[in-house]
Every structure is written in C-alpha cells, then in structure tokens.
Design an enzyme around this catalytic site. Structure first.
Site, mmCIF file in Angstrom:
data_model
loop_
_atom_site.group_PDB
_atom_site.id
_atom_site.type_symbol
_atom_site.label_atom_id
_atom_site.label_comp_id
_atom_site.label_asym_id
_atom_site.label_seq_id
_atom_site.Cartn_x
_atom_site.Cartn_y
_atom_site.Cartn_z
ATOM 1 N N CYS A 2 1.251 -1.214 -0.415
ATOM 2 C CA CYS A 2 0.222 -0.088 -0.043
ATOM 3 C C CYS A 2 1.026 0.978 -0.433
ATOM 4 O O CYS A 2 2.431 1.110 0.444
ATOM 5 C CB CYS A 2 -0.863 0.372 1.128
ATOM 6 S SG CYS A 2 -2.338 -0.987 1.265
ATOM 7 N N ARG A 28 3.807 -0.217 -4.810
ATOM 8 C CA ARG A 28 3.627 -0.672 -3.345
ATOM 9 C C ARG A 28 1.515 -1.612 -3.729
ATOM 10 O O ARG A 28 1.820 -1.991 -2.768
ATOM 11 C CB ARG A 28 3.280 0.185 -2.671
ATOM 12 C CG ARG A 28 4.511 0.823 -2.376
ATOM 13 C CD ARG A 28 5.508 1.703 -1.567
ATOM 14 N NE ARG A 28 4.230 1.566 -0.106
ATOM 15 C CZ ARG A 28 5.794 0.358 0.843
ATOM 16 N NH1 ARG A 28 7.115 1.128 0.396
ATOM 17 N NH2 ARG A 28 5.075 0.283 1.864
ATOM 18 N N TRP A 75 -2.787 -2.268 -1.574
ATOM 19 C CA TRP A 75 -2.791 -3.725 -1.641
ATOM 20 C C TRP A 75 -3.475 -4.227 -0.959
ATOM 21 O O TRP A 75 -3.654 -4.704 0.635
ATOM 22 C CB TRP A 75 -1.324 -4.089 -2.152
ATOM 23 C CG TRP A 75 -0.799 -5.435 -1.782
ATOM 24 C CD1 TRP A 75 -0.653 -6.075 -3.245
ATOM 25 C CD2 TRP A 75 -1.339 -6.617 -1.492
ATOM 26 N NE1 TRP A 75 -0.625 -7.393 -3.537
ATOM 27 C CE2 TRP A 75 -0.465 -8.040 -1.808
ATOM 28 C CE3 TRP A 75 -1.250 -7.013 0.314
ATOM 29 C CZ2 TRP A 75 -0.537 -8.993 -1.493
ATOM 30 C CZ3 TRP A 75 -1.195 -8.142 0.644
ATOM 31 C CH2 TRP A 75 -0.924 -9.588 -0.178
ATOM 32 N N ASN A 101 -2.108 1.853 5.740
ATOM 33 C CA ASN A 101 -0.630 0.325 5.393
ATOM 34 C C ASN A 101 -0.431 -0.171 6.317
ATOM 35 O O ASN A 101 -0.093 0.075 7.418
ATOM 36 C CB ASN A 101 0.526 0.779 4.601
ATOM 37 C CG ASN A 101 1.308 -0.465 4.462
ATOM 38 O OD1 ASN A 101 1.069 -1.050 3.964
ATOM 39 N ND2 ASN A 101 2.627 0.547 4.155
ATOM 40 N N GLY A 102 -1.294 -1.990 6.456
ATOM 41 C CA GLY A 102 -0.599 -2.744 7.255
ATOM 42 C C GLY A 102 -1.478 -3.599 7.590
ATOM 43 O O GLY A 102 -2.909 -3.823 6.994
ATOM 44 N N LYS A 482 11.837 -14.668 -12.147
ATOM 45 C CA LYS A 482 11.425 -13.735 -12.741
ATOM 46 C C LYS A 482 10.163 -14.273 -14.370
ATOM 47 O O LYS A 482 9.368 -13.568 -14.330
ATOM 48 C CB LYS A 482 13.151 -13.198 -13.525
ATOM 49 C CG LYS A 482 14.009 -12.782 -12.835
ATOM 50 C CD LYS A 482 12.878 -11.099 -12.662
ATOM 51 C CE LYS A 482 12.406 -10.808 -11.578
ATOM 52 N NZ LYS A 482 13.622 -10.949 -10.239
ATOM 53 N N GLU A 485 7.063 -14.832 -11.847
ATOM 54 C CA GLU A 485 6.256 -13.998 -11.533
ATOM 55 C C GLU A 485 5.411 -12.525 -12.522
ATOM 56 O O GLU A 485 4.257 -12.190 -12.846
ATOM 57 C CB GLU A 485 6.251 -12.651 -10.603
ATOM 58 C CG GLU A 485 8.091 -12.288 -11.108
ATOM 59 C CD GLU A 485 8.677 -11.443 -9.664
ATOM 60 O OE1 GLU A 485 7.795 -11.518 -8.751
ATOM 61 O OE2 GLU A 485 9.688 -11.401 -10.083
ATOM 62 N N HIS A 501 16.344 -36.849 -9.343
ATOM 63 C CA HIS A 501 15.196 -37.616 -8.534
ATOM 64 C C HIS A 501 13.483 -37.267 -8.324
ATOM 65 O O HIS A 501 13.681 -37.025 -7.262
ATOM 66 C CB HIS A 501 15.778 -36.505 -6.801
ATOM 67 C CG HIS A 501 17.642 -37.182 -6.906
ATOM 68 N ND1 HIS A 501 17.971 -38.038 -6.716
ATOM 69 C CD2 HIS A 501 18.999 -36.383 -6.945
ATOM 70 C CE1 HIS A 501 19.134 -38.280 -6.766
ATOM 71 N NE2 HIS A 501 19.566 -37.270 -7.184
ATOM 72 N N LYS A 595 5.368 -4.447 -4.706
ATOM 73 C CA LYS A 595 7.002 -3.892 -4.421
ATOM 74 C C LYS A 595 8.063 -4.142 -3.302
ATOM 75 O O LYS A 595 8.622 -5.403 -2.465
ATOM 76 C CB LYS A 595 7.850 -2.822 -5.151
ATOM 77 C CG LYS A 595 9.085 -3.014 -5.404
ATOM 78 C CD LYS A 595 9.652 -2.077 -6.305
ATOM 79 C CE LYS A 595 11.283 -2.918 -6.993
ATOM 80 N NZ LYS A 595 11.105 -3.617 -7.167
HETATM 81 C C1 F6R Z 1 10.955 -10.197 -7.522
HETATM 82 C C2 F6R Z 1 10.616 -9.040 -6.601
HETATM 83 C C3 F6R Z 1 10.755 -9.786 -4.789
HETATM 84 C C4 F6R Z 1 12.021 -9.415 -3.773
HETATM 85 C C5 F6R Z 1 11.341 -9.627 -2.329
HETATM 86 C C6 F6R Z 1 11.919 -8.792 -1.587
HETATM 87 O O1 F6R Z 1 11.121 -9.767 -8.673
HETATM 88 O O2 F6R Z 1 11.122 -8.361 -5.984
HETATM 89 O O3 F6R Z 1 10.705 -11.605 -5.154
HETATM 90 O O4 F6R Z 1 12.726 -9.518 -4.100
HETATM 91 O O5 F6R Z 1 9.990 -9.596 -2.322
HETATM 92 O O6 F6R Z 1 12.259 -7.627 -1.680
HETATM 93 P P1 F6R Z 1 12.857 -6.383 -1.007
HETATM 94 O O7 F6R Z 1 14.319 -6.779 -1.747
HETATM 95 O O8 F6R Z 1 12.365 -4.763 -0.761
HETATM 96 O O9 F6R Z 1 13.146 -6.894 0.497
#
Ligand code: F6R
Length: 600
Positions: A2, A28, A75, A101-102, A482, A485, A501, A595
């Site tokens: 958020c 966010r 979010w 937010n939270g 990558k 997602e 395995h 993010k």
């Molecule tokens: C994937 C991605 C996430 C972040 C993860 C940690 O592309 O961006 O997996 O790497 O949420 O985020 P940070 O690095 O901000 O702690």
C-alpha cells in the site's frame, strides 16, 4: 505494501500532487486508489473524496484546488478489490478521512464494539475501525488544545488500541493538518518551503525535497503548512530530537526515458549500476569482507529475489573466499536463530529495506547480540537504519515490481567482497567491470533480438524449467521466479543434479528448459542433465559461453569467470519481459504482487 502520500501547505494543487505521488508509489499496490482533500475557502471546510478500483495508469483527479490532500494506493488484505474497500475510509459523519497500510489484527473485536455503539460500516476493511474510533474519541474529548494537537492526540490514543503492524494517516478538513502514526510499516516525512509531505517511500518525495525524517516505530507526526511535529505515540509527548536526513540517493534517470516499461529500462540500467559499484564501492566491499572474516558464523538473509542473491553469495564466498555463509529466507530465519551470539554476523539483503520478514529476522538477531550488516538500495529505509553496516546498492529507484538491477547490484558487491577477503579486491573489481561490459554488449549487439524470437516460439508454453549447478543453481531459481511472476507461465528452477530425483517426470515433448552452463567445473555435469531432458523431448535453451550439440537454442554469453552469475542473470530477465508482452501482460505491475512487502 500500500502506498501513502499526503501534502499540506501553501500550494493549492494538493490533489494533483498527491495523485502524482501515488503514481510513483503504485508499485506498492495497485488494486485500487483514492484521494481525500480539504475543500478550500469554505466557512465550514468539507472533505472531498474520490476512489477507483484498478491501476492508476494515466488517471487525472477531478478534485478541485486544495491546500491539503491525502491519498492511498491499495494492496488488498481485508476485503475484496471494490470501490467501497478502496481507501480513504470515512467515519459515520463523513468528517474524517483515514488511510492505512498494514494489518489491524484485532479489527474484528473493535468492529464488534463499534457496531454495538451504533456505528455503521461502509467497507469490509480492517482500516475502517480507525475512522469510527477516531470519531468517538474526538466527540468525547473535552480538552482545550488547538485542533491539530487534539487530532494527533486522538490518533495516538486510537493507535495504542490497534494490534499488529500499521501506518495510519488522517485528514480532518476542519483542521489544516494531516496526522499519522506508525508501527512496522514505513512512513517518511518531507520538509519543504511551500509545505510538508508524507509518504510510504522516500523515492516519492525526492522531487519535492531531500530533507526527510523517517518515522520510527511507535512514533506519530503532525504535518501542517508551518512545520512537522513528531511524537512518541505511547506517551503522547513531543520528541525532543528529530533527525532530519539530507538524502543523496539519486534516481538513474527520472521517468521512463523513452523505454516502454520500467522493467526494460531497469534491465538496461544494469551496466551503469555495476560500473558505479566497481568505481565507488570498493571500501564498502572491503569492510563487508572484514566483518565476514571476523565473525564466527555468517548468515545471509533475504526474501524472494533477494534470497536468490543471498544464496548465490553463499556459493561465491565458498568458492572464492573458502568461507562458509549460511543462506536463509527471511520468513524462516527466526526458526533458526537460536544459535546466534555476539560473534555472529547477519547480513540482510533487500532492495526496499522495508520487507517485514527480513526486518523481523534482523531485529531478533540484534537482540541476541549479533552484528548486523545490509546490502540495501533505499537510503534511510528501515533496514538501512537498523544495521551497524549498511551498504548501498547504488542502483537508483527501482520502479518495476520485479527486481532486476537491484539483484545484479547485490551480486556485484558480493563478488567484490568475496575477493576482498583474499586481499584480491582489484581482481573482483575487474571482473565486475568485465561483467558490466558484457551485459552492455548483450543489450546492444543483436542478442536481445534472439531472445525476442525465442519468446515468440515459447510464449504459449504452460511449463518451463531452468537448471543450474553451483552458483548457477540460485540463478536458475531467480530465472524461474522472473519468468513466472511476470508471464504467469509455470516456471521452476532446479539444481541440475536434482533432476533425476523426481523433477524429470515433469518433462514432456517440447517442454522448454533453460540450462545455465558457465565455463566452470559445473559444465560437464549440467550438460549431462541437459542431455537427459533432451532425451525425453525437452527443448533445450543453453545460456553459455560454450557451444554444444545439445542446445536447441544457444544464447551465447562471454566467459567472465566468477562474474558469470551476473551475466547469466540478464537473458532470463529479458525473456521474462518479452514473454509478458506476448501474453498481453503489464510487466511493471504483475497481478497480486507489490514491491514492498510490509505485511506478514
Ligand atoms: C521479485 C521481487 C521480490 C523481492 C522480495 C524482497 O522480482 O522483487 O521477490 O525480491 O519481495 O524485496 P526486497 O528486496 O525489497 O526486500
């Protein structure tokens, strides 16, 4: 998760400023968004609110001129993605606007209590309890304090009743101020000549001011046109000292700079970021190396992509420095922390510096006396302020929800630090420089076109596999992350040796399988794995400096020795981006993601 943005001051385009801030914070969360503003020049100032579901995109606000506004990009946690559940939320009288937010863990009990008192709820969110608690508190309060002071005191009393980790902000149009409180979720205050700002990330404030205060957990703030006051939310008293930071952090280039999406812009920024690290971060890498040498045990912790960087670091330190580092994902670290003591070193890896699972891990390690370091992109973030030794990634703001340049930046520092433990820092720096040069060539010499054509061929795949050995194993995990997602193709990364395995049961005729094959001791074994997949009909995409008959598609990269992981990260990033485009998806804002993951 958020995004929060607020402004109060002398400028009369507060709703437009807030909308622009929300656009910068949209990574966010992008389920819905909304803005509340104070209608100007009325004898009895009114609250005006607009709310929308979906992404902000190119939206304009219809709110009229105002000197104070507060906005939110959501979010969803409690309640579906509907206009009613979009923030801001209002009390029964429509007098106060609240954004949050939270997670308010005791919202069910609070809602029950408020319903019994006759309040009516307009949403399913946990946030709305704050509106009604504020409404009751302000109505019952008889103090003679000025209006803004009463508002912030009311918020602090309400905030003390909330369980869980939250950042809350309130706009009351009767008062020319915004109040806020936080515990767990980030809030940053910005000071400027023409007013004051509030945001959940510093990056959204930097175009207005570089003079920032990062609220600590358990603090509250009152923002008016005249200034900012900070409080201890538990005692309700003004803080004697408030640190104001002068942030030096730079965006690479503001905006998209001619690129269609932030994801591809940020992929293309990688050579510059890596060169900057090679030029400017030797001392930081050496210091990390020294910390690692002095520690009895070393633990690398991160979440998602950051954990893949941490795991790659585990291999690099083993190979280059003969030093063991233990890699753990942030959400699991707490269950493994019992053996930490003051001789342990815990290194947190994070782009945002706000990931709650990581912060909790490092705080618990700190309580056990461990030394704390971090590889972190955002200067002044919670992680940056928490640790003894923060190392900046110098990657500039990363706006795409997917991490790309912050990932390779972490690998760059790890590479230099691993060499630095052996007194060979210069060698590490030179390798990083070579890796940057090779990525630059890759992005400009036609090989991107090859990846595009590959994306054309495999865009309809339902499953995709990536294998690697040694440091290429975490790179396989990262490549798969990558791709899945952003393109929603089911992609899995595996250690090459694990194939037999169980995983090989998944391979069918035509299954695309990416094989990461640097020119090192893993080459022959990973090639055997590729042969085994090919024998079962798999379509083999080799990312390697070396030719082989097993490749159905060979994406050739230069041999840069121990810098291979950095180079090998890039073709899968481009492939992921191109797959998303072919599947009609927005690469910058994949569904369900945000993010900065500030909730558990
Ligand atoms: C994937 C991605 C996430 C972040 C993860 C940690 O592309 O961006 O997996 O790497 O949420 O985020 P940070 O690095 O901000 O702690």
């Amino acid at each position: 998760m958020c995004g929060i943005f607020g402004y109060v001051g002398t400028r009369d385009e507060a709703p437009q400023l807030v909308l622009a801030g929300l656009k910068k914070l949209e990574y966010r969360g992008y389920d819905s968004w909304g803005i509340a503003s104070r209608q100007n020049e009325q004898a009895f100032a009114r609250l005006l609110v607009e709310k929308h579901t979906g992404k902000i995109g190119q939206a304009m606000t219809s709110l009229p001129a105002s000197h104070a506004a507060l906005g939110h990009t959501r979010w969803a946690t409690h309640g579906g993605v509907t206009q009613a559940n979009a923030h801001p939320h209002l009390d029964c009288q429509g007098r106060l606007a609240v954004i949050h937010n939270g997670i308010i863990e005791n919202h069910t009990e609070l809602r029950r209590e408020l319903l019994a008192k006759g309040h009516t709820f307009a949403s399913q969110t946990d946030t709305e309890v704050v509106c009604h608690l504020m409404e009751d508190d302000i109505r019952d309060e008889t103090s003679t304090q000025d209006g803004c002071e009463r508002l912030v005191q009311a918020l602090m009393r309400v905030f003390r009743r909330l369980d869980g980790l939250s950042a809350v902000s309130v706009l009351d149009p009767q008062e020319r101020c915004i109040v806020a409180a936080k515990n767990g979720s980030p809030l940053v205050l910005g000071y400027s000549q023409d007013g004051n700002y509030l945001a959940s990330d510093s990056s959204a404030l930097l175009e207005h001011t570089r003079r920032l205060t990062f609220l600590d957990d358990g603090q509250a703030a009152l923002l008016s046109a005249d200034g900012i006051r900070v409080y201890d939310a538990t005692s309700g008293l003004r803080e004697a000292d408030t640190r104001i930071w002068d942030i030096t952090w730079q965006e690479e280039v503001e905006g998209l700079d001619g690129f269609p999406h932030y994801m591809t812009k940020e992929i293309h920024e990688q050579p510059a970021v890596l060169r900057r690290l090679a030029a400017e971060s030797s001392a930081q890498a050496q210091r990390l190396a020294d910390e690692i040498q002095q520690a009895s045990t070393v633990h690398f912790v991160g979440c998602g992509t950051a954990s893949n960087a941490a795991r790659c670091g585990e291999y690099l330190f083993s190979r280059i420095a003969s030093r063991q580092a233990n890699c753990v994902v942030g959400s699991e670290f707490g269950y493994l922390a019992d053996f930490l003591d003051e001789r342990s070193l815990v290194v947190g890896f994070s782009q945002s510096g706000e990931t709650i699972d990581l912060l909790d891990s490092l705080k618990s390690a700190g309580r056990r006396g461990a030394r704390l370091a971090a590889l972190v992109n955002v200067e002044g973030s919670s992680l940056y302020r928490l640790v003894d030794h923060p190392i900046l990634l110098l990657a500039g703001a990363e706006r795409c929800v997917l991490a790309t340049k912050s990932f390779t930046a972490k690998l760059g520092i790890l590479l230099m630090a691993a060499y630095a433990t052996q007194g060979r820092l210069e060698e590490g720096r030179a390798l990083l420089q070579r890796a940057a040069d090779e990525i630059q060539s890759f992005l400009t010499d036609g090989r991107v076109e090859q990846v595009r054509e590959l994306a054309d061929r495999i865009a309809d795949a339902q499953h995709l596999y990536v294998i690697g050995r040694g440091p290429s194993y975490p790179m396989a995990l990262e490549a798969a992350l990558k791709i899945k997602e952003v393109s929603y193709i089911h992609a899995e990364g595996f250690a090459g040796g694990e194939l037999k395995h169980g995983v090989i049961a998944l391979v069918e005729r035509g299954s695309p399988c990416i094989v990461l094959a640097p020119n090192d001791e893993t080459f022959r074994s990973i090639l055997s794995g590729a042969e085994e997949i090919k024998a079962r009909g798999g379509y083999i995409i080799g990312i390697s400096p070396c030719a082989s008959d097993v490749w159905d598609e060979h994406i050739k990269v230069a041999d840069v020795g121990e810098g291979a992981s950095i180079v090998h990260a890039v073709p899968p990033q481009i492939l992921a981006y191109e797959l998303a485009l072919r599947r009609g998806l927005d690469p910058d804002k994949p569904r369900n993601l945000a993010k900065s993951v500030t909730v558990k």
